[in-house]
Design an enzyme around this catalytic site. Structure first.
Site, PDB file in Angstrom:
ATOM      1  N   HIS A 267      13.320 -13.332  -7.605  1.00  0.00           N
ATOM      2  CA  HIS A 267      14.525 -12.786  -6.949  1.00  0.00           C
ATOM      3  C   HIS A 267      14.116 -12.283  -5.571  1.00  0.00           C
ATOM      4  O   HIS A 267      13.703 -13.064  -4.732  1.00  0.00           O
ATOM      5  CB  HIS A 267      15.091 -11.704  -7.873  1.00  0.00           C
ATOM      6  CG  HIS A 267      16.433 -11.160  -7.513  1.00  0.00           C
ATOM      7  ND1 HIS A 267      17.246 -11.709  -6.562  1.00  0.00           N
ATOM      8  CD2 HIS A 267      17.123 -10.079  -8.006  1.00  0.00           C
ATOM      9  CE1 HIS A 267      18.363 -11.003  -6.474  1.00  0.00           C
ATOM     10  NE2 HIS A 267      18.310 -10.011  -7.339  1.00  0.00           N
ATOM     11  N   HIS A 308      17.297 -22.619  -5.869  1.00  0.00           N
ATOM     12  CA  HIS A 308      18.190 -21.491  -6.114  1.00  0.00           C
ATOM     13  C   HIS A 308      19.002 -21.770  -7.361  1.00  0.00           C
ATOM     14  O   HIS A 308      19.386 -22.920  -7.597  1.00  0.00           O
ATOM     15  CB  HIS A 308      19.130 -21.267  -4.920  1.00  0.00           C
ATOM     16  CG  HIS A 308      19.751 -19.920  -4.926  1.00  0.00           C
ATOM     17  ND1 HIS A 308      20.870 -19.626  -5.664  1.00  0.00           N
ATOM     18  CD2 HIS A 308      19.364 -18.767  -4.329  1.00  0.00           C
ATOM     19  CE1 HIS A 308      21.160 -18.350  -5.493  1.00  0.00           C
ATOM     20  NE2 HIS A 308      20.265 -17.805  -4.701  1.00  0.00           N
ATOM     21  N   ASP A 366      15.085 -16.890   1.664  1.00  0.00           N
ATOM     22  CA  ASP A 366      13.849 -16.117   1.687  1.00  0.00           C
ATOM     23  C   ASP A 366      12.690 -16.867   2.316  1.00  0.00           C
ATOM     24  O   ASP A 366      11.725 -16.262   2.764  1.00  0.00           O
ATOM     25  CB  ASP A 366      13.486 -15.671   0.268  1.00  0.00           C
ATOM     26  CG  ASP A 366      14.433 -14.589  -0.183  1.00  0.00           C
ATOM     27  OD1 ASP A 366      14.787 -13.771   0.670  1.00  0.00           O
ATOM     28  OD2 ASP A 366      14.849 -14.592  -1.339  1.00  0.00           O
TER      29      ASP A 366
HETATM   30  N1  CMC Z   1       9.087 -25.431  -6.838  1.00  0.00           N
HETATM   31  C1  CMC Z   1       8.913 -26.485  -7.654  1.00  0.00           C
HETATM   32  N2  CMC Z   1       9.758 -26.871  -8.616  1.00  0.00           N
HETATM   33  C2  CMC Z   1      10.857 -26.116  -8.791  1.00  0.00           C
HETATM   34  C3  CMC Z   1      11.114 -24.984  -7.992  1.00  0.00           C
HETATM   35  C4  CMC Z   1      10.190 -24.660  -6.979  1.00  0.00           C
HETATM   36  N3  CMC Z   1      10.402 -23.593  -6.187  1.00  0.00           N
HETATM   37  N4  CMC Z   1      12.271 -24.408  -8.379  1.00  0.00           N
HETATM   38  C5  CMC Z   1      12.732 -25.160  -9.406  1.00  0.00           C
HETATM   39  N5  CMC Z   1      11.882 -26.177  -9.644  1.00  0.00           N
HETATM   40  C6  CMC Z   1      12.064 -27.274 -10.624  1.00  0.00           C
HETATM   41  C7  CMC Z   1      11.781 -26.788 -12.037  1.00  0.00           C
HETATM   42  O1  CMC Z   1      10.441 -26.975 -12.380  1.00  0.00           O
HETATM   43  C8  CMC Z   1      12.711 -27.668 -12.825  1.00  0.00           C
HETATM   44  O2  CMC Z   1      12.140 -28.956 -12.901  1.00  0.00           O
HETATM   45  P1  CMC Z   1      12.348 -29.883 -14.221  1.00  0.00           P
HETATM   46  O3  CMC Z   1      13.822 -30.169 -14.254  1.00  0.00           O
HETATM   47  O4  CMC Z   1      11.504 -31.065 -13.964  1.00  0.00           O
HETATM   48  O5  CMC Z   1      11.887 -29.049 -15.373  1.00  0.00           O
HETATM   49  C9  CMC Z   1      13.949 -27.809 -11.933  1.00  0.00           C
HETATM   50  O6  CMC Z   1      13.447 -27.636 -10.588  1.00  0.00           O
HETATM   51  C10 CMC Z   1      15.039 -26.751 -12.200  1.00  0.00           C
HETATM   52  O7  CMC Z   1      14.438 -25.453 -12.132  1.00  0.00           O
HETATM   53  P2  CMC Z   1      14.897 -24.192 -12.972  1.00  0.00           P
HETATM   54  O8  CMC Z   1      13.741 -23.280 -13.124  1.00  0.00           O
HETATM   55  O9  CMC Z   1      15.599 -24.663 -14.203  1.00  0.00           O
HETATM   56  O10 CMC Z   1      15.975 -23.548 -12.005  1.00  0.00           O
HETATM   57  P3  CMC Z   1      16.529 -22.075 -12.069  1.00  0.00           P
HETATM   58  O11 CMC Z   1      17.924 -22.137 -11.549  1.00  0.00           O
HETATM   59  O12 CMC Z   1      16.327 -21.460 -13.389  1.00  0.00           O
HETATM   60  O13 CMC Z   1      15.582 -21.295 -11.039  1.00  0.00           O
HETATM   61  C11 CMC Z   1      14.758 -20.223  -9.102  1.00  0.00           C
HETATM   62  C12 CMC Z   1      15.966 -20.903  -9.758  1.00  0.00           C
HETATM   63  C13 CMC Z   1      15.201 -19.642  -7.741  1.00  0.00           C
HETATM   64  C14 CMC Z   1      14.254 -19.058  -9.971  1.00  0.00           C
HETATM   65  C15 CMC Z   1      13.631 -21.274  -8.901  1.00  0.00           C
HETATM   66  O14 CMC Z   1      14.094 -22.322  -8.089  1.00  0.00           O
HETATM   67  C16 CMC Z   1      12.356 -20.669  -8.320  1.00  0.00           C
HETATM   68  O15 CMC Z   1      11.519 -20.152  -9.053  1.00  0.00           O
HETATM   69  N6  CMC Z   1      12.187 -20.720  -6.945  1.00  0.00           N
HETATM   70  C17 CMC Z   1      11.069 -20.091  -6.312  1.00  0.00           C
HETATM   71  C18 CMC Z   1      11.324 -18.602  -6.162  1.00  0.00           C
HETATM   72  C19 CMC Z   1      12.321 -18.305  -5.065  1.00  0.00           C
HETATM   73  O16 CMC Z   1      12.234 -18.813  -3.963  1.00  0.00           O
HETATM   74  N7  CMC Z   1      13.273 -17.420  -5.401  1.00  0.00           N
HETATM   75  C20 CMC Z   1      14.264 -16.930  -4.437  1.00  0.00           C
HETATM   76  C21 CMC Z   1      15.656 -17.280  -4.802  1.00  0.00           C
HETATM   77  S1  CMC Z   1      16.739 -16.941  -3.418  1.00  0.00           S
HETATM   78  C22 CMC Z   1      16.823 -15.255  -3.357  1.00  0.00           C
HETATM   79  C23 CMC Z   1      17.809 -14.639  -4.257  1.00  0.00           C
HETATM   80  O17 CMC Z   1      19.008 -14.983  -4.167  1.00  0.00           O
HETATM   81  O18 CMC Z   1      17.373 -13.776  -5.021  1.00  0.00           O
END
Ligand code: CMC
Length: 431
Positions: A267, A308, A366
């Protein structure tokens, strides 16, 4: 007259079907009102709330597919370009942009409250100097509840307003004090001659020996960061604030809970994690190796600042921040800085790579705000604190909306129990 839509939930085991009304908002997808489901004795199961609207709200609207974000109906791009942070705060808290007179009044009310109780300063001494500023923020903001007994009746709208104004005014002061304590400098009192953002920079970077003259372009860049982070509907920290508040807890305690939730790297901790990741990558030549790791399912490494939960298109905040990022780097002559070159290369690769395109993993706000904060010489461990300052207005506006809602109920989710069935106690000698 439009026919009321109903969803019918049927079962294949003879359980009578249930009619679930479909509700429409002013914008966005319809939602199925599942409150009738309780009659069946069953619950829905939705870890991470991927399919659940936890409340109704009139503050912020996101269309993740189209990449739109509105505060009270106004597109974020227009606010980031044309409004000041306190104008946006007024909009979020009261529902409308202020007139000139209301704006001045609001600014006066905030300025008048920027100082913290002198006793609060002694709290800092209880922390190690090297404590993470977010740890100190959680403690000190929570401690505000111990100082303002005069305005803690959550059912009194005036009390709620005073608490909101206090939070907006004091959180930057508390945040700057976290930094000053960390580096061993004396605290700087707020200077109410300055604007909200400039005042924060003054409390961070001035010393009693030397004033700090902020570059107006950099002040505006930080103000943009504040505006872009001010609210984001029911994200993890806002939902935390609402859940804590649903029990009737006071707003300072609720916002402290929000700060704790914000701290996580998935987050608000992401902007700090972006810079740590760039440090870890170390050199532009290493980027392909890290991109390969991010794509490897067996490797927990993720590209911080990408992806995201809601945006499956470019985050509109990221678009604005990207522009601001280039402006700041040009202003400071940092275009050729190694760290920034790495970031730009990472952005280029990720935007072209099939893995990221397929999963709609765009650089998020971010990714760029981390780079801008670095250029502004904000230390790494203060990045999430900056996010907390900005999000305070969102938290308190959402909290206030929830408390004013006549349908308010304590937040109490249920669970799918997967533990042991009933069993009898076994004396220790027989185990
Ligand atoms: N790098 C590599 N792969 C990724 C990433 C990433 N940053 N984010 C998602 N994926 C992949 C994930 O491995 C999955 O792949 P597969 O379908 O092959 O299993 C797919 O994309 C979907 O990911 P998810 O984890 O199901 O997506 P989510 O909606 O649960 O997670 C997230 C969203 C923001 C937590 C995640 O994208 C992440 O960890 N990003 C990095 C941390 C980050 O930058 N966070 C800031 C968010 S913006 C600020 C805010 O609003 O708080």
């Amino acid at each position: 007259m439009e026919k009321k839509r109903i969803a019918t939930l049927s079962f294949n085991d003879g359980t009578p079907s249930v009619e679930l009304p479909i509700l429409s908002g002013t914008l966005g997808p319809d939602v199925i009102d599942i409150r009738n489901l309780a009659k069946t004795g069953m619950f829905t199961y939705d870890p991470g709330y991927l399919s659940t609207a936890s409340c109704n709200s009139g503050i912020t609207y996101i269309d993740g597919e189209a990449g739109h974000l509105y505060y009270r109906g106004y597109p974020i791009e227009q606010l980031a370009e044309k409004a000041g942070f306190l104008e946006v705060s007024h909009l979020l808290l009261y529902g409308d942009l202020p007139t000139q007179q209301k704006k001045e009044e609001f600014e006066r009310k905030i300025k008048y409250r920027t100082m913290v109780h002198d006793q609060l300063m002694t709290f800092y001494k209880g922390f190690r100097r090297d404590a993470h500023p977010m740890a100190v923020m959680v403690g000190v903001v929570g401690a505000l509840s111990a100082f303002y007994h005069d305005s803690l009746d959550i059912n009194n709208p005036e009390h709620r307003e005073i608490s909101a104004l206090r939070l907006i005014a004091k959180v930057p002061t508390i945040a700057a004090m976290c930094y000053k304590y960390n580096i061993g400098h004396p605290f700087m009192y707020p200077n109410n001659e300055l604007g909200y953002v400039e005042n924060f920079l003054h409390m961070m970077f001035a010393t009693p020996c030397e004033p700090y003259h902020a570059n107006p372009k950099l002040v505006r860049a930080l103000e943009r960061i504040f505006i872009l982070h001010a609210d984001h509907e029911q994200n993890a920290s806002t939902s935390t604030v609402r859940l804590a508040g649903s029990s009737g807890a006071n707003p300072f305690a609720c916002v402290a809970a929000g700060i704790a939730a914000l701290w996580g790297p998935a987050h608000g901790g992401a902007n700090e994690a972006v810079l740590k990741m760039l440090d870890e990558i170390g050199d532009i030549s290493q980027i392909p190796k890290f991109v390969a790791r991010a794509k490897d399912r067996n490797d927990p490494f993720r590209l911080m600042g990408f992806g995201h939960r809601v945006y499956k298109n470019m985050d509109p905040r990221a678009k604005v921040m990207r522009e601001t990022c280039y402006e700041v780097l040009t202003e400071l002559g940092l275009q050729n800085d190694k760290m920034f070159e790495m970031a730009m290369e990472l952005e280029r690769i990720a935007l072209q790579d099939e893995y990221f395109i397929e999963r709609k993993l765009y650089p998020n706000v971010d990714f760029y705000s981390g780079i801008v904060l670095r250029a502004l010489k904000v230390p790494l461990n203060m990045f999430t604190v900056i996010f907390a300052i900005a999000r305070t207005i969102g938290w308190i506006s959402q909290w206030n909306e929830m408390i004013s809602d006549s349908e308010r109920k304590i937040g109490r989710p249920r669970q799918l129990y997967l533990g042991q069935k009933r069993r009898d106690f076994v004396p220790i000698s027989e185990r």
